[in-house]
Write an enzyme that holds these catalytic residues in place. Structure first.
Site, PDB file in Angstrom:
ATOM      1  N   ALA A 102      -1.354  11.426  12.171  1.00 36.37           N
ATOM      2  CA  ALA A 102      -1.799  10.047  11.998  1.00 36.37           C
ATOM      3  C   ALA A 102      -0.630   9.058  12.077  1.00 36.37           C
ATOM      4  CB  ALA A 102      -2.530   9.908  10.666  1.00 36.37           C
ATOM      5  N   HIS A 103      -0.970   7.780  11.947  1.00 38.61           N
ATOM      6  CA  HIS A 103       0.040   6.731  12.095  1.00 38.61           C
ATOM      7  C   HIS A 103       1.097   6.789  10.986  1.00 38.61           C
ATOM      8  CE1 HIS A 103      -2.963   3.868   9.814  1.00 38.61           C
ATOM      9  NE2 HIS A 103      -2.546   4.855   9.069  1.00 38.61           N
TER      10      HIS A 103
END
Length: 352
Positions: A256-257
């Protein structure tokens, strides 16, 4: 119709050459010219095959080997059948892998799928993009505005390199992969179907439902990273998503980010790493590991397969379970549950 040969050996090696290349000790020097033209598991072998045997549970395989040569630890050497070249090495599997890369280089480094060299007339390359001499861009690939591709890198059919992305030298982007908002180093392998640099999953509650938070960061992938098929690496929200040098990521992994992964990590398939997690160097994650957001995994930690993490993992520790905890504690709890189950069964007279 004959079966196709997908991987042909680069050339014939002798047992003596393998000993020199791997730093092994050839026990029976009279077999130094034994020909090696294939690799095989020890349970199958073959007349011209190199095999390896390691670990006490595999010791019994030594006596029934059929092979040209075997890599094994010193304590196994005396159990090989006559006529098999015995190569002693402290890490047989590592030596076996090295020989495999030499014997089958096309299997170790992906090659162009179409056999094309240079830039295919059927690729689309923006006039402002920079493709160094020696790169290969295959049919159907797209290189966006201001992107750059280093010498020796292969862009496979229908791969997409987005605007301003930079991809280093001697790398590979597999068929159908897409890369955007990313800076990528040298000798990076990204397998088919991977998605690098798409939006992170960023939303905030609004009057009419979830509202998107703009994701304006990048993905930075350092040298010698490998990313498996259909793995996704989200770009950062405001800071960057970073994957450290030498890290190897399996198929079907979600990163994920704002995640920051250190150097030389191994992440097995179906793992999911939530936003803003920090992973130290030399971390190993088994298949199906899940990490909640904003956690820290210390350098050298080992995370057991199918474990769910909701708290930080100290450096060097082994954790597992759901929720994850130090492995020794997890095993004590499992043992206690088993004792309770046996006691209840005994108290019920064996009835469930």
């Amino acid at each position: 119709m004959t079966d196709p040969v997908f991987f042909a050996p680069s050339r014939r090696y002798t047992a003596g050459e393998v000993a020199n290349l791997t730093g092994s000790v050839l026990v029976n020097s009279d077999l130094s010219e034994r020909s090696i033209e294939a690799l095989a598991p020890a349970s199958e072998g073959g007349e011209h095959a190199l095999v390896f045997v390691d670990g006490r549970r595999n010791f019994a395989l030594m006596q029934s080997l059929r092979a040209a040569a075997v890599l094994c630890p010193a304590e196994f050497a005396g159990k090989a059948p006559a006529g098999i070249a015995v190569l002693i090495h402290p890490r047989p599997q590592q030596a076996f892998a090295m020989v495999g890369r030499l014997l089958f280089p096309a299997a170790a480094t992906p090659a162009p799928m179409t056999g094309e060299t240079g830039i295919s007339p059927h690729a689309h390359i923006d006039p402002s993009a920079r493709v160094e001499a020696g790169a290969i861009v295959e049919a159907g690939a797209i290189i966006g505005p201001r992107a750059s591709i280093g010498s020796g890198t292969v862009i496979a059919p229908h791969a997409v390199i987005g605007p301003s992305c930079q991809f280093g030298r001697d790398g590979y982007v597999g068929p159908g992969a897409s890369i955007q908002y990313a800076l990528i180093g040298n000798r990076v392998i990204i397998h088919g179907g991977a998605r690098i640099g798409q939006d992170g999953f960023g939303f905030v509650a609004g009057a009419k439902g979830p509202e998107r938070v703009p994701q304006i960061g990048r993905v930075v992938i350092q040298d010698d990273v490998e990313i498996g098929s259909n793995t996704t690496v989200d770009r950062g929200a405001m800071s960057d998503t970073i994957i450290g040098q030498g890290t190897k990521i399996d198929n079907l992994v979600q990163i994920a980010h704002n995640v920051r992964i250190g150097r030389n990590c191994i992440i097995a398939g179906l793992s999911g790493i939530s936003g803003s997690v920090t992973v130290g160097d030399n971390v190993t994650m088994g298949g199906g590991v899940g990490l909640a957001d904003h956690l820290t995994v210390g350098t050298g930690a080992k995370l057991a397969a199918r474990s769910g993490f909701m708290s930080n993992v100290p450096a060097g520790e082994i954790w597992g379970g759901y929720p994850a905890q130090p492995m020794a504690e997890a095993m004590r709890e499992i043992a206690a549950l088993r004792r309770l189950a046996r006691a209840r069964k005994s108290g019920d007279g064996g009835k469930s």
